[in-house]
Write a protein that holds these residues in place. Structure first.
Motif, PDB file in Angstrom:
ATOM      1  N   PRO A  71       0.832  -1.215   0.000  1.00 45.89           N
ATOM      2  CA  PRO A  71       0.000   0.000   0.000  1.00 45.89           C
ATOM      3  C   PRO A  71       0.859   1.254   0.000  1.00 45.89           C
ATOM      4  N   LYS A  72       0.190   2.402  -0.187  1.00 41.36           N
ATOM      5  CA  LYS A  72       0.917   3.669  -0.095  1.00 41.36           C
ATOM      6  C   LYS A  72       1.499   3.815   1.295  1.00 41.36           C
ATOM      7  N   SER A  73       2.669   4.388   1.353  1.00 41.48           N
ATOM      8  CA  SER A  73       3.360   4.532   2.630  1.00 41.48           C
ATOM      9  C   SER A  73       2.584   5.477   3.544  1.00 41.48           C
ATOM     10  N   GLU A  95     -11.416   2.376   2.235  1.00 39.98           N
ATOM     11  CA  GLU A  95     -11.673   3.819   2.211  1.00 39.98           C
ATOM     12  C   GLU A  95     -11.248   4.404   0.854  1.00 39.98           C
ATOM     13  N   TRP A  96     -10.061   3.978   0.390  1.00 38.92           N
ATOM     14  CA  TRP A  96      -9.573   4.432  -0.910  1.00 38.92           C
ATOM     15  C   TRP A  96     -10.482   3.923  -2.037  1.00 38.92           C
ATOM     16  N   ALA A  97     -10.841   2.621  -1.985  1.00 38.54           N
ATOM     17  CA  ALA A  97     -11.584   2.007  -3.100  1.00 38.54           C
ATOM     18  C   ALA A  97     -12.935   2.699  -3.299  1.00 38.54           C
ATOM     19  N   ALA A  99     -13.816   5.857  -2.538  1.00 40.87           N
ATOM     20  CA  ALA A  99     -13.651   7.202  -3.100  1.00 40.87           C
ATOM     21  C   ALA A  99     -13.169   7.124  -4.554  1.00 40.87           C
ATOM     22  N   ARG A 100     -12.269   6.190  -4.841  1.00 40.20           N
ATOM     23  CA  ARG A 100     -11.721   6.090  -6.200  1.00 40.20           C
ATOM     24  C   ARG A 100     -12.818   5.731  -7.202  1.00 40.20           C
ATOM     25  N   ALA A 101     -13.710   4.794  -6.783  1.00 42.11           N
ATOM     26  CA  ALA A 101     -14.797   4.400  -7.682  1.00 42.11           C
ATOM     27  C   ALA A 101     -15.744   5.577  -7.931  1.00 42.11           C
ATOM     28  N   PRO A 316       6.295   6.246  -3.070  1.00 43.67           N
ATOM     29  CA  PRO A 316       6.568   5.538  -1.815  1.00 43.67           C
ATOM     30  C   PRO A 316       5.493   4.502  -1.483  1.00 43.67           C
ATOM     31  N   ARG A 317       5.945   3.282  -1.276  1.00 46.94           N
ATOM     32  CA  ARG A 317       5.057   2.195  -0.832  1.00 46.94           C
ATOM     33  C   ARG A 317       5.659   1.594   0.421  1.00 46.94           C
ATOM     34  N   GLN A 318       4.899   0.726   1.099  1.00 46.78           N
ATOM     35  CA  GLN A 318       5.505  -0.007   2.216  1.00 46.78           C
ATOM     36  C   GLN A 318       4.982  -1.430   2.204  1.00 46.78           C
ATOM     37  N   PRO A 377      -3.838  -0.533  -9.858  1.00 42.65           N
ATOM     38  CA  PRO A 377      -5.099   0.091  -9.428  1.00 42.65           C
ATOM     39  C   PRO A 377      -4.967   1.564  -9.068  1.00 42.65           C
ATOM     40  N   ARG A 378      -3.750   2.018  -8.656  1.00 37.84           N
ATOM     41  CA  ARG A 378      -3.612   3.410  -8.224  1.00 37.84           C
ATOM     42  C   ARG A 378      -3.058   4.298  -9.323  1.00 37.84           C
ATOM     43  N   ILE A 379      -3.184   3.821 -10.548  1.00 37.79           N
ATOM     44  CA  ILE A 379      -2.711   4.641 -11.667  1.00 37.79           C
ATOM     45  C   ILE A 379      -3.429   5.990 -11.644  1.00 37.79           C
ATOM     46  N   CYS A 380      -2.734   7.027 -12.112  1.00 37.35           N
ATOM     47  CA  CYS A 380      -3.288   8.391 -12.068  1.00 37.35           C
ATOM     48  C   CYS A 380      -4.593   8.471 -12.868  1.00 37.35           C
ATOM     49  N   PRO A 381      -5.694   8.835 -12.230  1.00 36.92           N
ATOM     50  CA  PRO A 381      -6.939   8.965 -13.000  1.00 36.92           C
ATOM     51  C   PRO A 381      -6.915  10.174 -13.927  1.00 36.92           C
TER      52      PRO A 381
HETATM   53  C1  HEM Z   1       1.673  15.280 -16.119  1.00 37.99           C
HETATM   54  C2  HEM Z   1       0.787  15.303 -15.158  1.00 37.99           C
HETATM   55  C3  HEM Z   1       0.576  14.232 -14.122  1.00 37.99           C
HETATM   56  C4  HEM Z   1       1.399  13.226 -13.728  1.00 37.99           C
HETATM   57  C5  HEM Z   1       2.786  12.871 -14.259  1.00 37.99           C
HETATM   58  C6  HEM Z   1       0.716  12.477 -12.696  1.00 37.99           C
HETATM   59  C7  HEM Z   1       1.246  11.379 -12.042  1.00 37.99           C
HETATM   60  C8  HEM Z   1       0.621  10.698 -11.022  1.00 37.99           C
HETATM   61  C9  HEM Z   1       1.188   9.577 -10.326  1.00 37.99           C
HETATM   62  C10 HEM Z   1       2.560   8.977 -10.591  1.00 37.99           C
HETATM   63  C11 HEM Z   1       0.287   9.167  -9.418  1.00 37.99           C
HETATM   64  C12 HEM Z   1       0.429   7.990  -8.465  1.00 37.99           C
HETATM   65  C13 HEM Z   1       1.167   8.345  -7.243  1.00 37.99           C
HETATM   66  C14 HEM Z   1       1.462   7.100  -6.442  1.00 37.99           C
HETATM   67  O1  HEM Z   1       0.979   6.029  -6.792  1.00 37.99           O
HETATM   68  O2  HEM Z   1       2.194   7.185  -5.445  1.00 37.99           O
HETATM   69  C15 HEM Z   1      -0.866  10.035  -9.528  1.00 37.99           C
HETATM   70  C16 HEM Z   1      -1.990   9.931  -8.752  1.00 37.99           C
HETATM   71  C17 HEM Z   1      -3.083  10.744  -8.880  1.00 37.99           C
HETATM   72  N1  HEM Z   1      -3.251  11.759  -9.807  1.00 37.99           N
HETATM   73 FE1  HEM Z   1      -1.954  12.323 -11.216  1.00 37.99          FE
HETATM   74  N2  HEM Z   1      -0.506  13.040 -12.481  1.00 37.99           N
HETATM   75  C18 HEM Z   1      -0.643  14.110 -13.332  1.00 37.99           C
HETATM   76  C19 HEM Z   1      -1.735  14.937 -13.449  1.00 37.99           C
HETATM   77  C20 HEM Z   1      -2.919  14.761 -12.775  1.00 37.99           C
HETATM   78  C21 HEM Z   1      -4.110  15.532 -12.998  1.00 37.99           C
HETATM   79  C22 HEM Z   1      -4.236  16.639 -14.038  1.00 37.99           C
HETATM   80  C23 HEM Z   1      -5.049  15.067 -12.129  1.00 37.99           C
HETATM   81  C24 HEM Z   1      -6.447  15.514 -11.910  1.00 37.99           C
HETATM   82  C25 HEM Z   1      -7.021  16.549 -12.448  1.00 37.99           C
HETATM   83  C26 HEM Z   1      -4.438  14.015 -11.351  1.00 37.99           C
HETATM   84  C27 HEM Z   1      -5.065  13.306 -10.354  1.00 37.99           C
HETATM   85  C28 HEM Z   1      -4.484  12.291  -9.624  1.00 37.99           C
HETATM   86  C29 HEM Z   1      -5.155  11.595  -8.523  1.00 37.99           C
HETATM   87  C30 HEM Z   1      -6.574  11.855  -8.017  1.00 37.99           C
HETATM   88  C31 HEM Z   1      -4.266  10.622  -8.056  1.00 37.99           C
HETATM   89  C32 HEM Z   1      -4.472   9.649  -6.902  1.00 37.99           C
HETATM   90  C33 HEM Z   1      -4.958   8.324  -7.431  1.00 37.99           C
HETATM   91  C34 HEM Z   1      -5.037   7.219  -6.393  1.00 37.99           C
HETATM   92  O3  HEM Z   1      -4.222   7.178  -5.472  1.00 37.99           O
HETATM   93  O4  HEM Z   1      -5.906   6.363  -6.544  1.00 37.99           O
HETATM   94  N3  HEM Z   1      -3.149  13.841 -11.791  1.00 37.99           N
HETATM   95  N4  HEM Z   1      -0.635  10.964 -10.520  1.00 37.99           N
END
Ligand code: HEM
Length: 436
Positions: A71-73, A95-97, A99-101, A316-318, A377-381
């Motif tokens: 999980p996230k650290s 809690e995360w799942a 909100a993410r959905a 960061p993960r742990q 699953p935690r890819i940036c939405p």
């Molecule tokens: C070039 C721009 C961006 C990059 C490189 C990026 C990259 C990332 C990365 C690497 C994570 C994962 C962090 C982790 O797992 O520790 C993340 C999570 C997230 N990003 Fe982005 N992001 C960008 C832009 C955005 C934008 C524009 C939004 C929303 C408008 C956004 C919303 C989120 C959210 C909500 C998460 C959390 C997801 C989760 O934990 O389930 N990001 N982002």
């Protein structure tokens, strides 16, 4: 001709543990050894903790896929919690799942298309700021991407008085740079007093966002409206008021710093490589900045910049349980750091790993080591959103401006919350002969 843009200095081999610790606090890159560009996994020991870094793309992806096992650290929640509360960025498990959905539908392809006019509007405002001569672009891109997210989230452009106040406090928060506090890394009990940098600014920002939410009329069509309408698929509940503030502030942070970082490095790489810049400029001259299909090369420029300068360089993960990774014992709670930075430049994965060469993508470059938006699953939405935003803003600049590096002014990458330059990025702007 491919060029090699700046690489941060790695830490010298044999550096003392205390020095490593100090280096980590100053800039994460300065504490990482050069061999991470070749190694599959490395262990780092400081006086306070032991951690593992996994630059090997295959193992890194496996760990990212296993969000329960890794999980996230909790250092992240402790460090950013004053600002982000219990938002989706810092929580884990059920809690995360939930909100993410609830958040994901707001970022479907169709929804992102609806946001393009706000991106173009912010682009026009940004163009009005540019002038011939040397410009520090980190400040320009920070304002432009804040403008995009403020328009998309709250229907307020950055010139609106309240939006401007939010942006101002946000910048103060970033200047306070709340990197991991010693107490958090030492895992001291919660009652031990900590010096929390940025706490005052974080609370002020949350209060401003709560005010904006309270002033809503109910007929707005924006990202916040979608968050207000979002419902849990199981019990039909929506976000509470404080959850809404958590998620809205998180979108400000996640959606602004990251995009600004990528855009600044993109401008620098294009300035450094006139041939690639001319090719991208010719492509964008022929179409509107939202016609992505007409700009395959600019898209490859974006990909290549994210490979070399992933704005979130380390994840960061742990370990949730004691386990083994590459035959090494990992204890429960040990930090495991996934590094898009090192995977994106890994010598076993990439040909000429440190060169900026957008044309490698059209030649079928491998993508295993490319995960600037994380994976699993935690890819940036916001990946689709950020890509649209990045391409639109770059296209709008390239249509009007020719970029040139300033001699002997080489930006030095440092890893804070995102990859920034130690002292800004200055680029010379010249008007293109043909205006569109
Ligand atoms: C070039 C721009 C961006 C990059 C490189 C990026 C990259 C990332 C990365 C690497 C994570 C994962 C962090 C982790 O797992 O520790 C993340 C999570 C997230 N990003 Fe982005 N992001 C960008 C832009 C955005 C934008 C524009 C939004 C929303 C408008 C956004 C919303 C989120 C959210 C909500 C998460 C959390 C997801 C989760 O934990 O389930 N990001 N982002």
């Amino acid at each position: 001709m491919p060029v090699t843009p700046p690489i941060p200095a790695s830490r010298p081999e044999g550096m003392h543990r205390w020095a490593r610790w100090r280096a980590f606090r100053r800039d994460m890159f300065a504490s990482q050894p050069q061999r991470l560009y070749r190694a599959k996994m490395a262990q780092m020991t400081t006086p306070f903790y032991r951690s593992f870094t996994v630059p090997d793309p295959t193992l890194a992806r496996k760990i990212l896929e296993d969000a329960e096992g890794f999980p996230k650290s909790d250092v992240l929640a402790a460090t950013l919690g004053d600002l982000l509360g219990r938002s989706v960025f810092v929580t884990n498990g059920a809690e995360w799942a939930r909100a993410r959905a609830m958040i994901d539908p707001a970022f479907s392809g169709g929804r992102v298309r609806e946001m393009l006019p706000q991106m173009v509007g912010a682009g026009q405002r940004m163009l009005a700021e540019l002038h011939p001569g040397v410009i520090e672009v980190e400040a320009v891109t920070a304002r432009a991407t804040a403008d995009v997210i403020l328009r998309v989230l709250f229907s307020r452009p950055i010139d609106d008085a309240q939006a401007q106040e939010i942006f101002g406090v946000f910048q103060e928060y970033q200047r306070a740079q709340p990197l991991a506090s010693l107490a958090d890394l030492l895992r001291l009990p919660a009652w031990v007093p900590r010096r929390r940098r940025g706490r005052k600014e974080a609370y002020a920002l949350r209060a401003l966002v709560a005010d904006l939410i309270a002033q809503r009329q109910g007929d707005e069509v924006d990202l916040l409206a979608r968050l207000i309408d979002a419902r849990d698929g199981d019990d039909g509940t929506g976000f509470s008021e404080s959850e809404l503030v958590d998620q809205a502030v998180m979108f400000l942070l996640a959606g602004h710093e990251t995009s600004a970082s990528a855009l600044s490095w993109a401008l620098y790489c294009l300035a450094l490589s006139p041939e690639d810049q001319d090719r991208a400029a010719a492509e964008v001259a022929a179409c509107a900045p939202t016609e992505f299909k007409q700009m395959p090369f600019l898209r490859d420029v974006w990909r290549e910049v994210l490979r070399l300068y992933p704005p979130v360089p380390m994840l960061p993960r742990q370990a949730a349980q004691a386990t083994t990774l590459r035959e090494r014992a990992v204890s429960r709670g040990d930090p495991v750091i996934i590094s898009p930075w090192h995977s994106g430049r890994h010598e076993r994965e990439w040909d000429r790993p440190h060169e900026f060469d957008p044309s490698r993508w059209a030649q079928g470059a491998t993508t295993q080591g490319w995960f600037p938006f994380s994976a699993g699953p935690r890819i940036c939405p916001g990946a689709g959103f950020a890509t649209a935003e990045g391409i639109i803003l770059l296209a709008m600049i390239l249509r009007e401006w020719r970029l040139q590096v300033v001699p002997n002014d080489i930006p030095q990458p440092v890893a804070h919350l995102t990859v920034r330059s130690a002292a800004g990025i200055r680029i010379a702007f010249h008007r293109r002969a043909t205006q569109h």
